[in-house]
Design an enzyme around this catalytic site. Structure first.
Site, mmCIF file in Angstrom:
data_model
loop_
_atom_site.group_PDB
_atom_site.id
_atom_site.type_symbol
_atom_site.label_atom_id
_atom_site.label_comp_id
_atom_site.label_asym_id
_atom_site.label_seq_id
_atom_site.Cartn_x
_atom_site.Cartn_y
_atom_site.Cartn_z
ATOM 1 C CB CYS A 2 48.607 -40.063 55.748
ATOM 2 S SG CYS A 2 47.639 -41.453 56.405
ATOM 3 N NE ARG A 27 49.222 -36.660 50.596
ATOM 4 C CZ ARG A 27 50.158 -36.683 49.777
ATOM 5 N NH1 ARG A 27 50.595 -35.912 48.830
ATOM 6 N NH2 ARG A 27 50.870 -37.982 49.820
ATOM 7 C CD1 TRP A 76 43.332 -44.135 53.674
ATOM 8 C CD2 TRP A 76 41.959 -42.520 52.996
ATOM 9 N NE1 TRP A 76 42.507 -44.792 52.636
ATOM 10 C CE2 TRP A 76 41.658 -43.778 52.318
ATOM 11 C CE3 TRP A 76 41.323 -41.130 52.649
ATOM 12 C CZ2 TRP A 76 40.556 -43.586 51.385
ATOM 13 C CZ3 TRP A 76 40.221 -41.415 51.721
ATOM 14 C CH2 TRP A 76 39.873 -42.308 51.176
ATOM 15 C CG ASN A 102 51.453 -41.722 54.034
ATOM 16 O OD1 ASN A 102 50.364 -42.518 54.106
ATOM 17 N ND2 ASN A 102 51.756 -41.071 53.035
ATOM 18 N N GLY A 103 51.516 -44.565 55.555
ATOM 19 C CA GLY A 103 52.014 -46.082 55.250
ATOM 20 C C GLY A 103 51.422 -47.039 55.814
ATOM 21 C CD GLU A 485 38.847 -39.336 32.497
ATOM 22 O OE1 GLU A 485 39.198 -40.419 33.338
ATOM 23 O OE2 GLU A 485 39.025 -38.417 33.132
ATOM 24 C CD GLU A 492 36.960 -40.336 39.954
ATOM 25 O OE1 GLU A 492 37.572 -40.681 40.862
ATOM 26 O OE2 GLU A 492 37.303 -39.880 39.055
ATOM 27 C CG HIS A 508 30.308 -58.900 20.603
ATOM 28 N ND1 HIS A 508 30.156 -60.033 19.850
ATOM 29 C CD2 HIS A 508 30.970 -57.950 19.862
ATOM 30 C CE1 HIS A 508 30.856 -59.730 18.602
ATOM 31 N NE2 HIS A 508 31.140 -58.381 18.690
ATOM 32 C CE LYS A 611 44.936 -35.159 42.449
ATOM 33 N NZ LYS A 611 44.082 -35.338 41.287
HETATM 34 C C1 F6R Z 1 40.241 -40.529 38.760
HETATM 35 C C2 F6R Z 1 41.354 -40.883 39.337
HETATM 36 C C3 F6R Z 1 42.226 -41.778 39.557
HETATM 37 C C4 F6R Z 1 43.886 -41.680 39.318
HETATM 38 C C5 F6R Z 1 44.493 -43.058 40.037
HETATM 39 C C6 F6R Z 1 46.034 -42.754 39.573
HETATM 40 O O1 F6R Z 1 39.752 -39.317 38.586
HETATM 41 O O2 F6R Z 1 41.999 -39.567 39.572
HETATM 42 O O3 F6R Z 1 41.816 -42.997 39.129
HETATM 43 O O4 F6R Z 1 44.130 -41.200 38.048
HETATM 44 O O5 F6R Z 1 44.289 -43.067 41.113
HETATM 45 O O6 F6R Z 1 46.417 -41.379 40.147
HETATM 46 P P1 F6R Z 1 47.931 -41.142 39.672
HETATM 47 O O7 F6R Z 1 47.780 -40.265 38.228
HETATM 48 O O8 F6R Z 1 48.278 -39.925 40.820
HETATM 49 O O9 F6R Z 1 48.897 -42.054 39.819
#
Ligand code: F6R
Length: 616
Positions: A2, A27, A76, A102-103, A485, A492, A508, A611
């Protein structure tokens, strides 16, 4: 999740709202809408499911009477699917009031029953419409938007940012927040509200924080903040340290491509201002005082996703340099298991956005339990730093692509700096060793530039692998979080099944996954490492190769031992083992992005992801 924009001033509000929503697109959202009050004091709204373009096309085809006061929203979906009806704004007071949210309003069910009993009907399935109708009713009783919002916010449970306008009060936007983001933008004869500063940075870089459980009323020439009890609150202002162009794509094919190219700069900028006479001195740690740093008996890192992997890299470094035990925990698991925390525990949260609800709640829990909290954050004015005892900002600049890249290397850099300073303070690193580490860290940005130059080869590999169904990633020691990572990025961005493993774990269980043609990335430790991990990982490569795996090794320049065993070797420059993650992760970021691009996917906005994850 949002995006929220509010505006009062003398510009045409639609331009400001749509421009702000555009900059908040990153976002993640599935519908968008605006409400404006025209010069005749009429409230007009327009909202649509789908991307912002659907809304702007409609506004182009059938213009909405513009004015100088308005609110805009990207939604969202949580309660109710992404439909025109569920999109915001929602209306109250017989269509004279518009509200965006939002929320999640947790007690919306009982409030909805109450409204239904009073004769209200609903045009959406959302919890947000309940708030709009309640504020509308409260406005009827009070004749004042601020008072109406105050009455209602005290009845809501859950997390929310609310913004409302009323046709009878042009020149006024009222906002309120609880555990959900909201920042104020201060202009000359105009003021703004936004989920984050990106909403208004094209107009002003002067911003003001608004705390939890506070309500703000903006007019063209004033900003008034009160708490939910109605008492005035003083708020601090800050200057946004980037401008609108930093959040634009420039000539790049995607925000992610641009952001990966900025990884060297993200590391360099995070170091600047934190080295004094060759030693680390992070001024922001004064919030914790040196006395406390030397008495810490445990560090607990809380974070989610990529940020948690940055925490894992930090764990290896801090334990080595400062000889303090470090636990890394996913923030969403943390508070539900009643962790043991004491006055000498330092809880370090890592969050790019500073708004991740899981991390925020974990920080609040830690403080309640008496632990000191340090936030490592990339976003000024965000909630988590404000809820923490001290904050070390990473200076990666705005990260627009949903998946984190440059913020990740900046987070690791901040953890290294913190680890070195902790080692200095506790006497576990002598000055000579600390200076050596600082010099090595300062050399990383140039080395990263060399790694970026391998991008073309990685793009070729990615194209060749566009039909791959599964990729595994192996690493050891600090290479293990890098493997995690790499796998997360592939999931994703390219929607490919990918797993990261500690290479020692292979025998293992995971080795059963190896069959002819299985692609495995291996992050190879430096052969100069004294703990013989290099030889062990080379043996792992031989084991999986013998079973038909196709191995892509990420190995240090000059490491000849991997050559006979790997199908492909991507070279990274020499660095001390602890700094290798910064170098080794870049090819994996590029690979994830290029594979997604080869599959024709939107690398900046992967499906189902937001995001800023502002709900639990
Ligand atoms: C992966 C990614 C997410 C964020 C996670 C935490 O590429 O971006 O896994 O790292 O959602 O987000 P923040 O850092 O904003 O708390």
């Amino acid at each position: 999740m949002c995006g929220i924009v509010g505006y009062v001033g003398n510009r045409g509000s639609l331009d400001v709202l749509v421009g702000g929503l555009k900059r908040l697109e990153y976002r993640g959202y599935d519908s968008a809408g605006v409400a404006v009050i025209d010069p005749e004091g009429r409230l007009g709204t327009r909202k649509h499911a789908g991307k912002l373009g659907v809304l702007t096309d409609d506004l182009g085809a059938t213009p909405l009477a513009d004015g100088h006061t308005g609110i805009g929203h990207t939604r969202w979906a949580t309660h109710g699917g992404p439909t025109d009806e569920n999109a915001h704004p929602h209306l109250g007071d017989d269509g004279r009031l518009a509200l965006i949210h939002n929320g999640i309003i947790e007690n919306f069910g009982e409030l909805k029953d109450e409204l239904a009993a009073a004769g209200h009907t609903f045009s959406s399935e959302t919890d947000s419409e309940v708030a709009a109708l309640l504020v509308g009713d409260a406005y009827r009783a009070t004749g004042d938007l601020t008072q109406a919002m105050l009455q209602v916010v005290n009845r809501l449970e859950g997390a929310f940012t609310l913004l409302a306008v009323h046709a009878e009060q042009p020149g006024v936007v009222v906002g309120a927040r609880r555990n959900s983001p909201l920042v104020i933008g201060l202009g000359e004869g105009e003021n703004f509200l936004g989920s984050d500063v990106a909403a208004f940075v094209a107009y002003t870089r002067r911003a003001m924080e608004i705390g939890q459980d506070q309500l703000v009323t903006i007019r063209p020439d004033s900003v008034e903040i009160v708490d939910f009890g109605g008492a005035p609150v003083d708020a601090s202002t800050f200057e946004v340290d980037w401008d609108a162009s930093a959040a634009e794509k420039g000539g790049w094919s995607s925000f992610m491509a641009k952001e990966i190219s900025e990884e060297p700069e993200a590391v360099a900028k995070t170091i600047i201002g934190r080295v004094d006479d060759g030693l680390v001195r992070i001024p922001e740690l004064d919030g914790l005082d040196e006395g406390f740093l030397s008495t810490i008996d445990r560090v607990v890192v809380i974070a989610c996703g990529t940020a948690a992997y940055a925490g894992m890299v930090g764990k290896y470094a801090i334990e080595q340099w400062a000889r303090v035990p470090v636990d890394v925990e996913l923030a969403h698991e943390f508070r539900y298991r009643e962790p043991v925390l004491g006055p000498n525990t330092l809880v370090v949260s890592i969050s790019q956005s500073g708004e991740t609800m899981d991390t925020l709640m974990a920080v609040k829990y830690a403080r309640k339990e008496g632990a000191k909290t340090l936030s490592i954050c990339n976003t000024q004015g965000a909630t988590i730093p404000r809820e923490s005892d001290a904050v070390v900002y990473t200076h990666a600049g705005p990260e627009v692509a949903v998946a984190s890249t440059k913020a990740f290397v900046a987070q690791i850099t901040a953890m290294y700096l913190f680890g070195i300073q902790l080692g200095q303070v506790r006497g576990t690193l002598d000055d000579a060793r600390a200076r050596e580490l600082v010099r090595e860290l300062q050399a990383v940005p140039d080395k990263l530039a060399t790694v970026l130059a391998t991008g073309d080869r990685i793009r070729e590999l990615a194209r060749w692998m566009a039909d791959t169904q599964s990729v595994l990633f192996l690493g050891r020691h600090v290479g293990y979080p890098v493997a995690l990572e790499g796998a997360l990025k592939l999931k994703e961005l390219a929607y490919i099944h990918a797993e990261g493993f500690a290479a020692g774990e292979l025998k293992h269980g995971p080795i059963a996954l190896i069959e002819p043609g299985q692609v495995v990335f291996v992050i190879v430790p430096s052969p100069r490492d004294t703990n013989s991990l290099h030889a062990k990982v080379v043996s792992n490569i031989q084991e999986i190769r013998a079973r038909g795996a196709r191995v892509i090794a990420i190995a240090e320049a000059g490491d000849a031992a991997v050559l006979p065993h790997a199908d492909e070797v991507i070279r990274i420059p020499l660095a001390s083992p602890f700094f290798e993650p910064l170098l080794a992760v870049v090819p994996l970021h590029i690979f994830g992005m290029e594979l997604a691009a080869a599959k024709g996917l939107d690398v900046d906005q992967p499906r189902n992801l937001a995001k800023s994850v502002t709900v639990e």
